[in-house]
Enzyme design. Structure first.
Site, PDB file in Angstrom:
ATOM      1  N   GLN A  61       0.849  -1.192   0.000  1.00  0.00           N
ATOM      2  CA  GLN A  61       0.000   0.000   0.000  1.00  0.00           C
ATOM      3  C   GLN A  61       0.885   1.243   0.000  1.00  0.00           C
ATOM      4  OE1 GLN A  61      -1.750   0.519   3.809  1.00  0.00           O
ATOM      5  NE2 GLN A  61      -3.386   1.868   3.135  1.00  0.00           N
ATOM      6  N   SER A  80       1.024   6.496   2.446  1.00  0.00           N
ATOM      7  CA  SER A  80       1.634   7.532   3.280  1.00  0.00           C
ATOM      8  C   SER A  80       2.864   8.151   2.633  1.00  0.00           C
ATOM      9  CB  SER A  80       2.054   6.955   4.631  1.00  0.00           C
ATOM     10  OG  SER A  80       0.969   6.341   5.257  1.00  0.00           O
ATOM     11  N   SER A 125       4.728  -0.944   4.440  1.00  0.00           N
ATOM     12  CA  SER A 125       4.950  -2.298   4.949  1.00  0.00           C
ATOM     13  C   SER A 125       5.175  -3.253   3.787  1.00  0.00           C
ATOM     14  CB  SER A 125       3.741  -2.784   5.744  1.00  0.00           C
ATOM     15  OG  SER A 125       3.468  -1.906   6.799  1.00  0.00           O
ATOM     16  N   GLU A 145      -8.770  -1.763   5.603  1.00  0.00           N
ATOM     17  CA  GLU A 145      -7.601  -1.799   6.484  1.00  0.00           C
ATOM     18  C   GLU A 145      -8.033  -1.790   7.948  1.00  0.00           C
ATOM     19  OE1 GLU A 145      -4.786   1.498   6.110  1.00  0.00           O
ATOM     20  OE2 GLU A 145      -3.303   0.231   7.093  1.00  0.00           O
ATOM     21  N   GLU A 202      -6.144   8.750  17.586  1.00  0.00           N
ATOM     22  CA  GLU A 202      -6.820  10.051  17.583  1.00  0.00           C
ATOM     23  C   GLU A 202      -7.712  10.181  16.351  1.00  0.00           C
ATOM     24  OE1 GLU A 202      -3.624   9.610  18.235  1.00  0.00           O
ATOM     25  OE2 GLU A 202      -3.495  10.276  20.311  1.00  0.00           O
TER      26      GLU A 202
HETATM   27  C1  LIG Z   1       4.063  -0.290  11.527  1.00  0.00           C
HETATM   28  C2  LIG Z   1       3.448   0.636  10.523  1.00  0.00           C
HETATM   29  C3  LIG Z   1       3.137   0.185   9.260  1.00  0.00           C
HETATM   30  C4  LIG Z   1       2.603   1.048   8.307  1.00  0.00           C
HETATM   31  N1  LIG Z   1       2.340   0.560   7.047  1.00  0.00           N
HETATM   32  C5  LIG Z   1       1.898   1.408   6.087  1.00  0.00           C
HETATM   33  C6  LIG Z   1       1.713   0.957   4.728  1.00  0.00           C
HETATM   34  O1  LIG Z   1       1.933  -0.217   4.413  1.00  0.00           O
HETATM   35  N2  LIG Z   1       1.334   1.839   3.784  1.00  0.00           N
HETATM   36  C7  LIG Z   1       1.085   3.147   4.103  1.00  0.00           C
HETATM   37  O2  LIG Z   1       0.708   3.881   3.203  1.00  0.00           O
HETATM   38  N3  LIG Z   1       1.247   3.618   5.372  1.00  0.00           N
HETATM   39  C8  LIG Z   1       1.651   2.782   6.361  1.00  0.00           C
HETATM   40  N4  LIG Z   1       1.837   3.254   7.653  1.00  0.00           N
HETATM   41  C9  LIG Z   1       1.679   4.677   7.922  1.00  0.00           C
HETATM   42  C10 LIG Z   1       0.457   5.032   8.775  1.00  0.00           C
HETATM   43  O3  LIG Z   1      -0.689   4.969   8.017  1.00  0.00           O
HETATM   44  C11 LIG Z   1       0.718   6.432   9.355  1.00  0.00           C
HETATM   45  O4  LIG Z   1       1.788   6.322  10.249  1.00  0.00           O
HETATM   46  C12 LIG Z   1      -0.469   6.996  10.085  1.00  0.00           C
HETATM   47  O5  LIG Z   1      -1.513   7.286   9.205  1.00  0.00           O
HETATM   48  C13 LIG Z   1      -0.110   8.261  10.882  1.00  0.00           C
HETATM   49  O6  LIG Z   1       0.623   9.169  10.137  1.00  0.00           O
HETATM   50  P1  LIG Z   1       1.980   9.788  10.683  1.00  0.00           P
HETATM   51  O7  LIG Z   1       2.809   8.673  11.153  1.00  0.00           O
HETATM   52  O8  LIG Z   1       2.524  10.682   9.668  1.00  0.00           O
HETATM   53  O9  LIG Z   1       1.571  10.621  11.980  1.00  0.00           O
HETATM   54  P2  LIG Z   1       0.995  12.106  11.990  1.00  0.00           P
HETATM   55  O10 LIG Z   1      -0.136  12.200  11.079  1.00  0.00           O
HETATM   56  O11 LIG Z   1       2.106  13.061  11.871  1.00  0.00           O
HETATM   57  O12 LIG Z   1       0.424  12.146  13.480  1.00  0.00           O
HETATM   58  C14 LIG Z   1       1.212  12.451  14.602  1.00  0.00           C
HETATM   59  C15 LIG Z   1       0.295  12.615  15.787  1.00  0.00           C
HETATM   60  O13 LIG Z   1      -0.641  13.662  15.555  1.00  0.00           O
HETATM   61  C16 LIG Z   1      -1.962  13.207  15.739  1.00  0.00           C
HETATM   62  N5  LIG Z   1      -2.894  13.878  14.830  1.00  0.00           N
HETATM   63  C17 LIG Z   1      -2.737  14.089  13.513  1.00  0.00           C
HETATM   64  N6  LIG Z   1      -3.829  14.677  13.018  1.00  0.00           N
HETATM   65  C18 LIG Z   1      -4.685  14.837  14.032  1.00  0.00           C
HETATM   66  C19 LIG Z   1      -5.995  15.385  14.163  1.00  0.00           C
HETATM   67  N7  LIG Z   1      -6.651  15.886  13.117  1.00  0.00           N
HETATM   68  N8  LIG Z   1      -6.593  15.372  15.377  1.00  0.00           N
HETATM   69  C20 LIG Z   1      -5.937  14.854  16.454  1.00  0.00           C
HETATM   70  N9  LIG Z   1      -4.713  14.325  16.396  1.00  0.00           N
HETATM   71  C21 LIG Z   1      -4.090  14.324  15.204  1.00  0.00           C
HETATM   72  C22 LIG Z   1      -1.869  11.731  15.454  1.00  0.00           C
HETATM   73  O14 LIG Z   1      -2.930  11.024  16.046  1.00  0.00           O
HETATM   74  C23 LIG Z   1      -0.530  11.374  16.040  1.00  0.00           C
HETATM   75  O15 LIG Z   1      -0.641  11.163  17.426  1.00  0.00           O
HETATM   76  C24 LIG Z   1       2.354   2.399   8.639  1.00  0.00           C
HETATM   77  C25 LIG Z   1       2.632   2.853   9.929  1.00  0.00           C
HETATM   78  C26 LIG Z   1       3.182   1.995  10.876  1.00  0.00           C
HETATM   79  C27 LIG Z   1       3.468   2.504  12.239  1.00  0.00           C
END
Ligand SMILES: Cc1cc2nc3c(=O)[nH]c(=O)nc-3n(C[C@H](O)[C@H](O)[C@H](O)COP(=O)(O)OP(=O)(O)OC[C@H]3O[C@@H](n4cnc5c(N)ncnc54)[C@H](O)[C@@H]3O)c2cc1C
Lengths: 332, 423
Positions: free
Chosen positions: B143, B146, B178, B261, B388
């Protein structure tokens, strides 16, 4: 904690020197030498509470390792130990048993902050029928049974020691109340170190969430994120207040109770603080490239030394139910 | 041609009897101190072991497929069996009695999320080319959603796709992908019109992971696993037939994937991490640590069990709806939230029971492996939409609370405030 007998300018200067000292990578022994160069012993003598808290807070913030905890424990044991002929290290209680001591007959086990060799003497607190006592062993038999602790925080550099037998002529010196004082002093120092790690993790979380933009605004502007960080701050501040109070009663008979409480609160604060800090960093905080995991593992490892928060909480509960008279820390 | 359930169970049993050993004993017992001392959610195996596991997963999926059990609810024209969700669940529960390879590397993302998206949105020839190959275990899908500046705010993706004759040229960077290092294809969200509001200028493409310009670099997780990656896309050419859905309609495509998902993560019960919330395992843990008589521990064990049971019932309902062809709704966020919380609580409970022995790798069975789990549970509160974000979805889409203020859903993407992904 504000410097008591220290004026503010001196305090700031020393804080800056310590940060510089910890910022440069060094072995545990090098750090000791650099502290000596800084004249740390005099600072410590002038204001032990302020100096110890500052030293350990900065050590925690920098994720550094040193023998400073040995020094704290040895200072508290000095009334019962003969003057040192050589460098000394401490074999701290093995984290599996909390603060439980090995039986004097052995086998002895415990934790070293850093490797020991040469002339270094290892002071080992042990349990006897008459309470705690101190064995002093040459480094060789201890070093030969030491293995890196590895585990959760391999970067700590700590070693676990198992199955040491004291030479038959080794004599255990009765420690009297000194071991309890040493435990209290160690717990106050560790509390400060844990809170230093928390402060660094929280600062990182604040920086990250203020800079990171999602949905057109810094994520720190979302209440869910701010509230988590505020809660972490509350936990850390509460723990710091208990630690300050523990220092104020450090010379009193209830010093042990207050130091134990400080360690419990610091342990709980780190759990809450790390959970919040990791969560607000998102996936970035879960990678090894980010420093965050080092804060998480170090804080948890420190929590396990000289009694973890769970062990100490159980201890306090058991004592309370057994009718122990606990002096109110707030009474000061 | 629905078949009688009894006949189906008999068929499944004879297939499994022929190809897999039964588990030595039922779920009710745990052989404490034997077997693999591993409970991590993510693979922390060295690459050669991981490669073997992937090969075993593919081989087992191929077996199932050849026996008509690879895609039980799928349409027959794409290699499915055309049976009901109930058949699918029955299969899973019978298979749980056997020792079979873990097929998570195929099922969690490819078969659980990307497959349903291709089925719902791709052109006929793409469905024919990829769906049978995926469900037969030949093609692993990842996928590519991100990006460094588009995590929770996924609609802010900036990877560009520009039309060039009968193909598209893709440039940008994806992150946290992933299993990209095992995948043959990836579903990528790309910006095709930066002058429209962010949700309205995205198009989805199926990218061949071996195409020139696709560069996969591993990222190591703090638990030690290297299951996610950065994926750099530089002048990657993708034929127009690999476009999934209409131009600028990629957000709708993404929603199908995301809903699946959440259901997939929330519904994931098996795997070594399941131990953290499994009653027999936690009971064995208490016993081995001499804590069976501890009233506080017993109460927490029972609470964990109740939490877990509630999540499972909820999942059964959701999975049934999903496999019957329904689209998972915002309620999938409930199971995802509950699952993440259960695993976290289970891991913390176990950590407390094991105590500070957890901190040292003494080689004692059943102690140190928990550190891996403890270090990987935070990921479950982030992947697939953070806790969140799940709560925001429930608040807005289920409880009907007003949206948080902000104008960025109507502003042209080009004018939005964005940031890099640095910590
Ligand atoms: C082990 C793992 C596997 C993954 N695999 C994939 C994959 O295969 N393909 C893929 O595309 N992605 C993948 N992801 C990515 C995942 O979808 C993102 O990490 C996730 O959507 C959060 O984005 P971010 O890490 O950029 O955090 P951010 O969006 O930067 O968030 C940081 C913090 O801010 C908070 N926050 C953000 N916006 C808001 C809001 N509007 N209100 C309140 N709080 C908020 C969040 O809850 C979090 O606590 C994976 C992530 C992990 C950890």
């Amino acid at each position: 904690m504000s410097p008591g007998s220290m004026d503010t300018a001196t305090g700031e200067l020393l804080t800056a020197s310590l940060r510089g000292l910890f910022a440069a990578p060094a072995s545990a022994d090098d750090l000791g030498a650099r502290l000596a160069d800084l004249g740390w012993d005099e600072v410590l003598a002038a204001d032990p509470a302020w100096a110890t808290t500052l030293l350990f807070t900065e050590q925690g913030r920098a994720l550094a390792g040193s023998r400073a905890l040995d020094d704290v424990v040895l200072a508290a044991l000095s009334p019962v130990l003969p003057p040192a002929a050589h460098a000394r290290a401490v074999l701290h209680p093995h984290p599996s048993g909390g603060a439980e001591l090995s039986a004097a007959e052995g086998p002895l086990r415990g934790l070293l902050l850093a490797p020991v060799d040469g002339d270094t003497e290892v002071v080992v607190p042990v349990a006897t029928g008459d309470g705690a006592a101190l064995l002093t062993l040459p480094s060789a038999p201890v070093a030969s049974r030491a293995t890196p602790a590895g585990g959760f925080d391999p970067a700590s550099g700590w070693l676990l020691v198992e199955g040491v037998h004291a030479p038959s002529d080794a004599r255990a010196l009765p420690a009297g109340a000194a071991w309890q004082d040493a435990l209290s002093a160690g717990r106050r120092a560790l509390s400060a170190e844990i809170l230093g790690v928390c402060a660094a993790a929280l600062a990182m979380a604040v920086r990250h969430t203020s800079a990171r933009v999602q949905y057109g605004r810094p994520i720190a502007s979302f209440q869910a994120v701010r509230h988590r960080l505020s809660e972490a701050h509350v936990a850390v501040t509460g723990a710091r207040a208990v630690l300050d109070a523990a220092w104020q009663v450090a010379e009193r008979s209830d010093a042990g109770w207050a130091a134990t409480l400080a360690k419990v609160r610091a342990g709980r604060a780190q759990a809450e603080c790390m959970r919040a800090a990791v969560q607000v960093l998102g996936a970035t905080g879960l990678t090894q490239e980010s420093e965050m995991h080092r804060f998480v593992t170090r804080a948890a490892a420190l929590d396990a030394l000289l009694g973890s928060r769970q062990q100490l909480t159980e201890r306090i509960g058991t004592d309370l139910l057994a009718g122990a008279a606990m002096a109110p820390v707030a009474g000061i | 041609m629905p078949i009688e359930m009894d006949d189906f169970v008999a068929e499944v049993r004879s297939f499994l009897d022929a190809h897999a050993p039964r588990r030595p004993h039922g779920d009710a017992e745990v052989d404490w101190g034997t077997g693999i001392d591993r409970i991590s959610y993510f693979s922390t195996d060295p690459p050669d072991v991981e490669a073997e596991n992937v090969a075993a997963a593919r081989a087992w999926q191929r077996r199932r497929y050849d026996a008509g059990l690879g895609w039980i609810v799928g349409p027959p024209e794409y290699g499915g069996r055309g049976l009901t969700a109930v058949h699918d669940m029955v299969y899973d529960s019978v298979e749980a009695e056997y020792e079979v390879p873990d097929t998570g590397v195929l099922s969690l993302i490819g078969l659980g999320m990307i497959g349903p998206t291709i089925l719902a949105h791709a052109q006929q020839q793409i469905r024919e080319r990829y769906l049978p190959a995926m469900y037969a275990g030949d093609v692993i899908a990842c996928q590519l959603f991100s990006e460094p500046a588009a995590g929770s705010d996924l609609a802010a993706v900036s990877t560009r796709a520009v039309r060039d004759g009968d193909a598209w040229v893709i440039d940008g960077q994806k992150v946290w992908t992933s299993i990209a290092h095992h995948a043959q294809i990836g579903l990528a969200l790309c910006r095709t019109d930066p002058d429209r509001p962010k949700h309205k200028g995205i198009t989805a493409f199926l990218v061949d992971m071996s195409a020139p310009g696709v560069d996969v670099r591993p990222l190591r997780q703090m638990s030690g696993g290297a299951e996610f990656n950065e994926v750099f896309l530089t002048d990657v050419r993708v034929p127009d037939e690999h476009r999934i859905g209409a131009v600028n309609d990629g957000w709708r495509v993404a929603l199908t994937t995301l809903m699946n998902e959440r259901a997939s993560v929330g519904g994931e019960g098996a795997g070594p991490a399941g131990r953290a919330v499994s009653l027999p395992f936690l009971t064995a843990l208490l016993k081995a640590n001499d804590r069976l008589g501890d009233a506080a521990a017993r109460r927490r064990l029972a609470e964990l069990y109740a939490d877990q049971a509630a999540t499972e019932y909820l999942n059964h309902q959701a999975v049934r709806r999903l496999r019957e062809g329904g689209q998972p709704g915002p309620e999938a966020s409930v199971s995802k939230l509950m699952y993440g919380q259960n695993l976290t609580r289970g891991a913390h409970f176990a950590a407390e029971v094991v105590g500070p022995r957890l901190l040292a790798d003494t080689g004692e069975w059943g102690t140190f492996s928990w550190t891996e789990l403890l270090l990987s549970t935070p990921a479950l509160r982030i992947l697939g939409g953070t806790e969140e974000i799940m709560k925001n979805i429930l608040a807005e889409r289920v409880l009907g609370l007003p949206k948080e203020s902000g104008t960025d859903a109507t502003t042209p993407f080009r004018e939005l405030r964005r940031s890099g992904g640095t910590a």
